[in-house]
Motif scaffolding. Structure first.
Motif, PDB file in Angstrom:
ATOM      1  N   ARG A 193      73.900 -77.965  24.417  1.00  0.00           N
ATOM      2  CA  ARG A 193      72.530 -77.532  24.695  1.00  0.00           C
ATOM      3  C   ARG A 193      71.540 -78.629  24.286  1.00  0.00           C
ATOM      4  NH1 ARG A 193      72.624 -72.861  26.917  1.00  0.00           N
ATOM      5  NH2 ARG A 193      74.067 -71.194  26.300  1.00  0.00           N
ATOM      6  N   VAL A 196      70.872 -80.849  20.364  1.00  0.00           N
ATOM      7  CA  VAL A 196      71.940 -80.642  19.378  1.00  0.00           C
ATOM      8  C   VAL A 196      72.419 -81.974  18.799  1.00  0.00           C
ATOM      9  CG1 VAL A 196      72.734 -78.479  20.389  1.00  0.00           C
ATOM     10  CG2 VAL A 196      73.730 -80.644  21.165  1.00  0.00           C
ATOM     11  N   ASP A 272      77.646 -78.386  19.260  1.00  0.00           N
ATOM     12  CA  ASP A 272      76.772 -77.290  18.840  1.00  0.00           C
ATOM     13  C   ASP A 272      75.942 -77.733  17.643  1.00  0.00           C
ATOM     14  OD1 ASP A 272      77.437 -75.079  20.603  1.00  0.00           O
ATOM     15  OD2 ASP A 272      79.403 -75.075  19.639  1.00  0.00           O
ATOM     16  N   ASP A 273      74.814 -77.063  17.451  1.00  0.00           N
ATOM     17  CA  ASP A 273      73.940 -77.275  16.301  1.00  0.00           C
ATOM     18  C   ASP A 273      74.422 -76.375  15.158  1.00  0.00           C
ATOM     19  OD1 ASP A 273      71.798 -77.103  14.446  1.00  0.00           O
ATOM     20  OD2 ASP A 273      70.382 -77.684  16.008  1.00  0.00           O
ATOM     21  N   SER A 276      72.518 -73.152  14.854  1.00  0.00           N
ATOM     22  CA  SER A 276      72.328 -72.311  16.027  1.00  0.00           C
ATOM     23  C   SER A 276      73.437 -71.271  16.112  1.00  0.00           C
ATOM     24  CB  SER A 276      72.332 -73.168  17.296  1.00  0.00           C
ATOM     25  OG  SER A 276      72.304 -72.348  18.445  1.00  0.00           O
ATOM     26  N   ASP A 277      73.045 -70.053  16.436  1.00  0.00           N
ATOM     27  CA  ASP A 277      74.034 -68.987  16.643  1.00  0.00           C
ATOM     28  C   ASP A 277      74.498 -68.937  18.094  1.00  0.00           C
ATOM     29  OD1 ASP A 277      73.843 -68.177  14.006  1.00  0.00           O
ATOM     30  OD2 ASP A 277      72.106 -66.903  14.433  1.00  0.00           O
ATOM     31  N   ASP A 278      73.888 -69.746  18.929  1.00  0.00           N
ATOM     32  CA  ASP A 278      74.184 -69.722  20.368  1.00  0.00           C
ATOM     33  C   ASP A 278      75.324 -70.693  20.656  1.00  0.00           C
ATOM     34  OD1 ASP A 278      74.133 -69.330  23.049  1.00  0.00           O
ATOM     35  OD2 ASP A 278      72.307 -70.492  23.409  1.00  0.00           O
ATOM     36  N   LYS A 279      76.543 -70.259  20.503  1.00  0.00           N
ATOM     37  CA  LYS A 279      77.717 -71.102  20.733  1.00  0.00           C
ATOM     38  C   LYS A 279      77.943 -71.262  22.232  1.00  0.00           C
ATOM     39  CE  LYS A 279      82.605 -71.504  19.531  1.00  0.00           C
ATOM     40  NZ  LYS A 279      83.749 -70.842  18.858  1.00  0.00           N
TER      41      LYS A 279
END
Length: 377
Positions: A193, A196, A272-273, A276-279
Motif C-alpha cells: 500500500r 509503507v 506492510d506497515d 497498520s492493521d490493513d494487511k
C-alpha cells in the motif's frame, strides 16, 4: 555458417565503446597481405618477414598515420592493437573491408570455428556476466561441466541405463533457474500500500537513493528499477506505486503497472506497515516474501509479535535489512550450484534437455540421443 576457406575476416575483439586499447583480428588466407597494404613500418619490413607472436610498432596508412601495435599470430592471422576510440577502430575496419575482408562479429566467428557449442555459448555469455559469482558458474561450463554431463547422459542412454540417464538430467535441470539468470537478473518487485516504505527499502537494498522518498502517499507513480547484486546474484529491484483503489487516472495507471510488474516477477516483496492493521494480499504467480517495515516506530512491537512469518525491517535503524537481503537470496536461489556443477544457461539448452528427459522416461533412445547430439554439435 562457415564462410568459404578463401574468405579473410576482420573481427573486432574488444567491446564497442571508448577504451585505452582495442584489438582487431584479421584472419584468413589474405590476412598478412592485406594488413601489409595498410601498414607502414619504419624499417620497411613486411609482416611475413617478422617472427610470430612478437609485437611490432607500425603506422596505419602512411608514415604519419596513427601509431599502433601489430602481432602476427600465425600464417593467416594478424592482431592489430590500436587506440580504443570508436573512430580509430572504425577506420581500420573500413580500410580492411575496402580491400576485401569480410566484417564478422566475434560471436559469429567463435560459433563458426569452435567444435563445442556449449563451450562457445559459455564464452559468449561470459562477456555479459554481471557478477563474479555468475562468471564463475559460466567459467565452469566453459571448462566442460555441462558438456561432460551431456556426454555422461549420452553414454547412459546409449547403453539403456535409463535410471542413470534420468538422474543426470534431473540434476542438471534442477539448476536451470540459476542458469537462465547468469546474465539476466532476477526480477524482484516491491509491492504494498502507499507509504509503507517501498522506496526507502529499495534505496537501502541498492545502497544509494535510486527512488524518491516522500511522506506523501502516491509519490511513486511509475515502476522504478535498479540493478544490484545479492549474494553474488544479479537482481533487478522494481519499486512500484502503492496498491489501492483510486479513480484518479494517473494513479490508476500506476497501480495497474505495479500489478503487472508483480505478475511478471520472480519474487514479490509484499510490504506492510508495522502500525497498520490493513494487511494487504496480492494475487501473484510469483513467490511472495512478506516484509513488515517501520518496526522502529513506537508501538510497533505488538505488530512484530502478531506477524511472525514476515521479515521485519527498519530503514531508519537498519534493523532487519541484512536479514531481508539473506531472505531474498535464499528465496531466489535456495540451492546454489556447487563448484564445477553442470548448469544449463540458455533457453535452447534447457529446452533440449527437457525434451531428452521426457524421452528418457519413455525409454526412447533415438530421441534422447538426437536431443543430446544437438547440444554437442
Amino acid at each position: 555458417m562457415m564462410s568459404p576457406p578463401s574468405t579473410t575476416h576482420v573481427i573486432e575483439l574488444t567491446p564497442r565503446g571508448r577504451a585505452a586499447v582495442a584489438v582487431v583480428l584479421v584472419v584468413g588466407p589474405q590476412a598478412i597481405g592485406v594488413v601489409d597494404e595498410c601498414l607502414s613500418r619504419p624499417d620497411g619490413r613486411r609482416l611475413g618477414e617478422l617472427a610470430t607472436n612478437r609485437i611490432f610498432v607500425g603506422r596505419w596508412g602512411s608514415p604519419s598515420g596513427e601509431e599502433l601495435l601489430v602481432c602476427r599470430r600465425s600464417e593467416d592471422a594478424v592482431e592489430i592493437h590500436c587506440h580504443g576510440g570508436g573512430a580509430a577502430v572504425r577506420t581500420i575496419i573500413d580500410w580492411l573491408v575496402e580491400r576485401g575482408c569480410q566484417p564478422t562479429r566475434w560471436q559469429d566467428w567463435l560459433r563458426a570455428t569452435a567444435s563445442d557449442p556449449i563451450r562457445v555459448a559459455a564464452q559468449i555469455s561470459l562477456a555479459d556476466a554481471p557478477t563474479a559469482r555468475t562468471a564463475a558458474v559460466l567459467l565452469d561450463q566453459y571448462h566442460g561441466a555441462l558438456t561432460s554431463a551431456v556426454r555422461t547422459t549420452w553414454d547412459a542412454a546409449a547403453t539403456g541405463d535409463w535410471r542413470a540417464a534420468i538422474a543426470t538430467l534431473d540434476a542438471v535441470l534442477a539448476q536451470r533457474g540459476v542458469g537462465l539468470h547468469l546474465t539476466k537478473p532476477w526480477r524482484v518487485v516491491l509491492a504494498g500500500r502507499p507509504n509503507v516504505g517501498k522506496s526507502s527499502l529499495t534505496n537501502a537494498l541498492v545502497g544509494f537513493q535510486r527512488a524518491i522518498v516522500c511522506d506523501l502517499p502516491g509519490t511513486t507513480r511509475d515502476v522504478v528499477t535498479a540493478v544490484t547484486a545479492i549474494d553474488g546474484w544479479p537482481i533487478q529491484l522494481a519499486d512500484t506505486a502503492g496498491l489501492r483503489d483510486t479513480h484518479e487516472e494517473i494513479e490508476s495507471a500506476g497501480v495497474a503497472r505495479a500489478a503487472a510488474a508483480a505478475a511478471e516477477a520472480d519474487l514479490v516483496l509484499l510490504i506492510d506497515d508495522a502500525l497498520s492493521d490493513d494487511k494487504i494480499e496480492l494475487p501473484s504467480p510469483a513467490p511472495v516474501l512478506r516484509v513488515l517495515n517501520k518496526i522502529d516506530l513506537p508501538h510497533a512491537s505488538q505488530a512484530v509479535l502478531e506477524r511472525p512469518f514476515a521479515v521485519c525491517t527498519s530503514v531508519v535503524t537498519g534493523a532487519g535489512i541484512a536479514a531481508l537481503v539473506a531472505a531474498i537470496g535464499a528465496a531466489l536461489v535456495p540451492a546454489p550450484p556447487a563448484s564445477a556443477a553442470a548448469v544449463p544457461f540458455t533457453a535452447e539448452q534447457v529446452e533440449r534437455l527437457e525434451a531428452a528427459r521426457a524421452a528418457a522416461r519413455r525409454n526412447d533412445a533415438a530421441v534422447v540421443l538426437s536431443c543430446l547430439q544437438s547440444l554437442l554439435g
